[in-house]
Design an enzyme around this catalytic site. Structure first.
Site, short mmCIF file in Angstrom:
data_model
loop_
_atom_site.label_atom_id
_atom_site.label_comp_id
_atom_site.label_asym_id
_atom_site.label_seq_id
_atom_site.Cartn_x
_atom_site.Cartn_y
_atom_site.Cartn_z
N GLU A 174 0.95 -1.17 0.08
CA GLU A 174 0.12 0.06 0.13
C GLU A 174 0.96 1.14 0.07
O GLU A 174 0.85 2.15 0.76
CB GLU A 174 -0.97 -0.09 1.22
CG GLU A 174 -1.88 -1.18 1.23
CD GLU A 174 -3.31 -1.12 2.03
OE1 GLU A 174 -3.33 -0.18 2.89
OE2 GLU A 174 -4.22 -1.81 1.76
N GLU A 297 -4.93 -8.88 -0.48
CA GLU A 297 -5.84 -8.43 0.75
C GLU A 297 -7.18 -8.42 0.30
O GLU A 297 -7.64 -7.55 -0.56
CB GLU A 297 -5.11 -7.08 1.25
CG GLU A 297 -4.03 -7.29 2.19
CD GLU A 297 -3.67 -6.07 2.86
OE1 GLU A 297 -4.53 -5.46 3.45
OE2 GLU A 297 -2.51 -5.94 2.93
O1 AHR Z 1 -5.37 -6.09 6.81
C1 AHR Z 1 -5.36 -4.88 7.41
C2 AHR Z 1 -4.76 -3.84 6.74
O2 AHR Z 1 -5.36 -3.42 5.76
C3 AHR Z 1 -3.27 -3.92 6.41
O3 AHR Z 1 -2.23 -3.86 7.23
C4 AHR Z 1 -3.16 -3.00 4.92
O4 AHR Z 1 -2.29 -3.29 4.08
C5 AHR Z 1 -4.64 -2.79 4.75
O5 AHR Z 1 -5.06 -1.29 4.65
#
Ligand code: AHR
Length: 501
Positions: A174, A297
């Site tokens: 990110e 994710e």
């Molecule tokens: O999964 C929780 C968080 O969500 C992670 O650390 C991040 O990459 C995302 O914003």
């Protein structure tokens, strides 16, 4: 409501990579500590510090790949703090997640041991946000170099003679947000630079993953593909299913009404739109589909359970989560040509978890059962599947959702979800291309209440059951899919067909 589901069983499409069924575990809340890791001296039965009950449960669902150490944590993680004798490891503050002390007892050796015990491939995410090129380069050298070198020698001093195999390596996380608030142009250049020094030693071939877009940030995908595609094997995408507003209130995991259920389903289905649109951009720069779209994710994100640390992201998991998992995995199957990997967030005690723990107690969630039932799709061939409702659906989203695949021995699996909370779906399943059906049966996960979930007092409230109520005529099957259900069916050819082949 009647639906016809047509599966062309003789028209195999892309292979469904088993890595689509991957996981993500971060140093966040009680995922690593208390979840995976209790330490050797814990009264909780463990193998070299890893909880046995968790290990046994998660081995059953065949996790193909595990992403670690973050997440946002990855861009503040300095791997050298997490090796060597435990008592000498640096204590740091986990600034992202609750401001708690991170004692670094779970580091590179422990993570790679966990992967070995689980039979899973590691996917390590390196630090671009606050780390250096040298630090990232040395991490890969430490893990994978066989010969004489400062890092390989250090690994041996720390008790590991042979290098580990490592394929998946992410360059930052990110980077548009917690990973450095960068613009895509800047990150694309950094990506090119960092990945240059992420070396491939001996026959250890790396699959390098660039940090990708947040949800519908198509410009990010476009710039990364334009500026850096030849240097990457994969480009990531993050998308969470949040019924409410991220900052104002996401909604409760267990206390929700019909409107929130519907919004959750619509938002889960939105993954399909996102994949189509990011793929279209990738197709212009990479028509051969060499670069994978890595959804590293995904999952539901609700308000934390009342009374728990807001920075720990601990949430319950209901039959609604099971439906989100089923629908999302169906979508990934359909996009298997471009989606090479996906990692649900997160395995234990965080967000859409498989497992919840409370000291020595452990339960599995409805989402766990979906991953268990869907493992039949891992490395199978995608089959085209079309769902036709008999009458136009009144709701803003389809109530029946599915995908199908075929294994090497010809066995066909069809996964179907009924997203409706009150109405069963009468299904006519038309398995075209099969000459006759030997048998068709499966496993179903369903519940009477839309917030049904497992608790430490009632661990089997939502539990899969055998499903045999299927009427077969030739290669067609009639069945009823109850409201709020996930069904995986297994269909085999009659023996005479196998012999003819
Ligand atoms: O999964 C929780 C968080 O969500 C992670 O650390 C991040 O990459 C995302 O914003």
């Amino acid at each position: 409501m009647k639906h016809t589901v047509v599966v062309n069983t003789d028209k195999e499409e892309a292979g469904i990579s088993r890595h689509i069924y991957g996981h993500f575990s971060e140093h966040l809340g009680r995922c690593i500590y208390e979840g995976w890791w209790v330490g050797k001296d814990s009264p909780i039965p463990n193998t070299s510090g890893i909880r046995n009950d968790v290990l046994e449960a998660l081995k059953k669902i065949n996790i193909p790949v595990l992403r670690w150490p973050g997440g946002c944590f990855a861009d503040e993680y300095h791997w050298k703090d997490g090796i060597g004798p435990w008592e000498d490891r640096k204590r740091m503050v986990n600034t992202h997640w609750g401001g708690v002390i991170e004692n670094n007892h779970f580091g590179t050796h422990e993570f790679l041991m966990l992967c070995d015990l689980l039979g899973t491939e590691p996917y390590i995410c390196g630090n671009v946000g606050s780390g250096s090129v040298q630090e990232m380069s040395e991490w890969v050298e430490y893990i994978t170099f066989d010969g004489e070198s400062p890092m390989a020698n250090w690994r041996r001093e720390n008790g590991r003679r042979a290098p580990w195999s490592l394929t998946y390596f992410g360059i930052g996380n990110e980077s548009w947000g917690c990973g450095g608030n960068m613009r895509p142009e800047y990150y694309a250049d950094l990506y090119r630079q960092y990945q240059t020094y992420v070396r491939e030693y001996r026959e250890n071939k790396l699959y390098k993953i660039a940090g990708g877009a947040n949800v519908d940030d198509y410009r990010w995908t476009e710039v990364l593909m334009r500026e850096a595609a030849p240097f990457m094997d994969g480009l990531s995408l993050h998308y969470y299913t949040i019924p409410g507003d991220f900052w104002e209130g996401k909604g409760s995991a267990v206390e929700f009404d019909q409107t929130e259920w519907d919004i959750t389903m619509q938002k889960a289905l939105y993954m399909d739109t996102l994949l189509h649109r990011h793929r279209a951009i990738m197709d212009t720069f990479d028509p051969e589909e060499r670069v994978g779209l890595i959804v590293d994710e995904w999952g539901t994100w609700f308000d934390v359970e009342p009374g728990t640390n807001p920075g720990f992201l601990y949430q319950q998991n209901t039959i609604r989560d099971a439906l989100v998992a089923g629908v999302t995995l169906n979508i990934f199957n359909h996009h298997a040509r471009r989606v090479h990997m996906a990692n649900i967030a997160q395995t234990i005690n965080v967000l859409q978890a498989m497992v919840l723990t409370d000291k020595e107690k452990m339960i599995v969630t409805p989402t766990y059962h979906v991953f268990d039932m869907y493992q039949v799709h891992q490395d199978a061939a995608l089959l085209p599947l079309v769902i036709k409702p008999e009458t136009k659906e009144a709701s803003s989203f389809p109530h029946v959702h599915g995908s199908a695949s075929k294994q090497g021995d010809g066995t066909v699996h069809i996964s179907l979800c009924n997203l409706n909370t009150g109405v069963a779906a009468d299904i006519t399943l038309d398995l075209r291309g099969m000459t006759s059906l030997k048998d068709i049966s499966g496993t179903i996960l369903t519940a009477d209440q839309k917030n049904a979930h497992n608790t430490f007092d009632d661990p089997n409230c939502v539990h899969p059951k055998p499903f045999t109520n299927v009427k077969v005529t030739g290669t067609q099957a009639e069945l009823q899919l109850p409201p709020m259900s996930v069904l995986v069916l297994r269909a085999c050819h009659a023996p005479e067909f196998v012999e003819k082949k």
